[in-house]
Design an enzyme around this catalytic site. Structure first.
Site, PDB file in Angstrom:
ATOM      1  CG  ASN A 168      -1.862  -1.152   1.255  1.00 14.40           C
ATOM      2  OD1 ASN A 168      -2.432  -1.516   0.223  1.00 14.40           O
ATOM      3  ND2 ASN A 168      -2.031  -1.777   2.416  1.00 14.40           N
ATOM      4  N   GLY A 182      -4.582   3.038   1.943  1.00 15.07           N
ATOM      5  CA  GLY A 182      -4.686   2.655   3.347  1.00 15.07           C
ATOM      6  C   GLY A 182      -3.345   2.438   4.018  1.00 15.07           C
ATOM      7  CD  GLN A 183       2.665   3.823   3.071  1.00  9.85           C
ATOM      8  OE1 GLN A 183       2.445   4.566   2.123  1.00  9.85           O
ATOM      9  NE2 GLN A 183       3.886   3.475   3.446  1.00  9.85           N
ATOM     10  CG  HIS A 214       4.616  -2.641   5.055  1.00 10.10           C
ATOM     11  ND1 HIS A 214       4.666  -1.275   5.296  1.00 10.10           N
ATOM     12  CD2 HIS A 214       3.304  -2.962   5.036  1.00 10.10           C
ATOM     13  CE1 HIS A 214       3.448  -0.810   5.436  1.00 10.10           C
ATOM     14  NE2 HIS A 214       2.585  -1.797   5.272  1.00 10.10           N
TER      15      HIS A 214
HETATM   16  P1  AMP Z   1      -0.394  -0.816   5.762  1.00  4.29           P
HETATM   17  O1  AMP Z   1      -1.849  -0.495   5.830  1.00  4.29           O
HETATM   18  O2  AMP Z   1      -0.028  -1.443   4.448  1.00  4.29           O
HETATM   19  O3  AMP Z   1       0.493   0.342   6.134  1.00  4.29           O
HETATM   20  O4  AMP Z   1      -0.188  -1.991   6.797  1.00  4.29           O
HETATM   21  C1  AMP Z   1       0.413  -1.866   8.031  1.00  4.29           C
HETATM   22  C2  AMP Z   1       0.212  -3.191   8.706  1.00  4.29           C
HETATM   23  O5  AMP Z   1       1.105  -3.277   9.794  1.00  4.29           O
HETATM   24  C3  AMP Z   1      -1.191  -3.429   9.250  1.00  4.29           C
HETATM   25  O6  AMP Z   1      -1.723  -4.615   8.634  1.00  4.29           O
HETATM   26  C4  AMP Z   1      -0.969  -3.612  10.748  1.00  4.29           C
HETATM   27  O7  AMP Z   1      -1.822  -4.598  11.291  1.00  4.29           O
HETATM   28  C5  AMP Z   1       0.483  -4.017  10.819  1.00  4.29           C
HETATM   29  N1  AMP Z   1       1.201  -3.673  12.024  1.00  4.29           N
HETATM   30  C6  AMP Z   1       1.259  -2.451  12.626  1.00  4.29           C
HETATM   31  N2  AMP Z   1       2.099  -2.521  13.682  1.00  4.29           N
HETATM   32  C7  AMP Z   1       2.588  -3.780  13.729  1.00  4.29           C
HETATM   33  C8  AMP Z   1       3.502  -4.474  14.578  1.00  4.29           C
HETATM   34  N3  AMP Z   1       4.101  -3.880  15.611  1.00  4.29           N
HETATM   35  N4  AMP Z   1       3.755  -5.792  14.329  1.00  4.29           N
HETATM   36  C9  AMP Z   1       3.156  -6.414  13.302  1.00  4.29           C
HETATM   37  N5  AMP Z   1       2.291  -5.821  12.462  1.00  4.29           N
HETATM   38  C10 AMP Z   1       2.010  -4.524  12.670  1.00  4.29           C
END
Ligand code: AMP
Ligand code: ZN
Length: 120
Positions: free
Chosen positions: A94, A100-101, A107
């Site tokens: 994203n 929705g980032q 990542h």
């Molecule tokens: P995005 O919407 O692509 O930025 O996704 C961020 C993702 O990171 C989400 O699916 C969250 O559930 C995940 N996330 C946030 N903090 C952590 C963390 N400390 N450990 C593992 N996953 C995380």
């Protein structure tokens, strides 16, 4: 300034450095993989570069080996999770608000283990 969007305050940098004790599903020279806190599928693993890059749009020409390393580790995660011999998997990133980032360290999500919703 050390806020959530800067390298200094970046949670995924801290995870990648091992500072938060997050277990790695897999790791390599350029990237680490760990389970998403809020899984959207039976397998939901995040693969992040060790280097802080804010999003796909911030990838530079010199970062090509890093991006290749992220994708290679995503495949390795899928292999370890049994998805290569099973139903397959999806790799998603994203970039920006409309997508929705929420974490501003590049990542990819590796998703699999059940039928995923069709896209588009
Ligand atoms: P995005 O919407 O692509 O930025 O996704 C961020 C993702 O990171 C989400 O699916 C969250 O559930 C995940 N996330 C946030 N903090 C952590 C963390 N400390 N450990 C593992 N996953 C995380
Ligand atoms: Zn970072």
């Amino acid at each position: 300034m050390a806020d959530a969007t800067s390298e200094a305050g970046c949670m995924f940098c801290r995870i990648a450095r091992g500072e938060l004790g997050t277990p790695f599903v897999a790791e390599s020279e350029h990237a680490v993989a760990f389970r998403d806190l809020s899984p959207q599928a039976p397998t939901h693993v995040l693969v992040v570069p060790r280097k802080h890059i804010a999003a796909l749009r911030a990838v530079g020409e010199d970062d090509a080996p890093i991006v290749a390393g992220v994708m290679a580790l995503a495949v390795e995660v899928a292999r370890r999770e049994g998805l290569l011999d099973g139903g397959g998997y999806r790799v998603v990133t994203n970039d920006g608000a409309d997508a929705g980032q929420t974490v501003f360290h590049l990542h990819v999500h590796v998703l699999g283990g059940h039928q995923l919703a069709a896209m588009g």
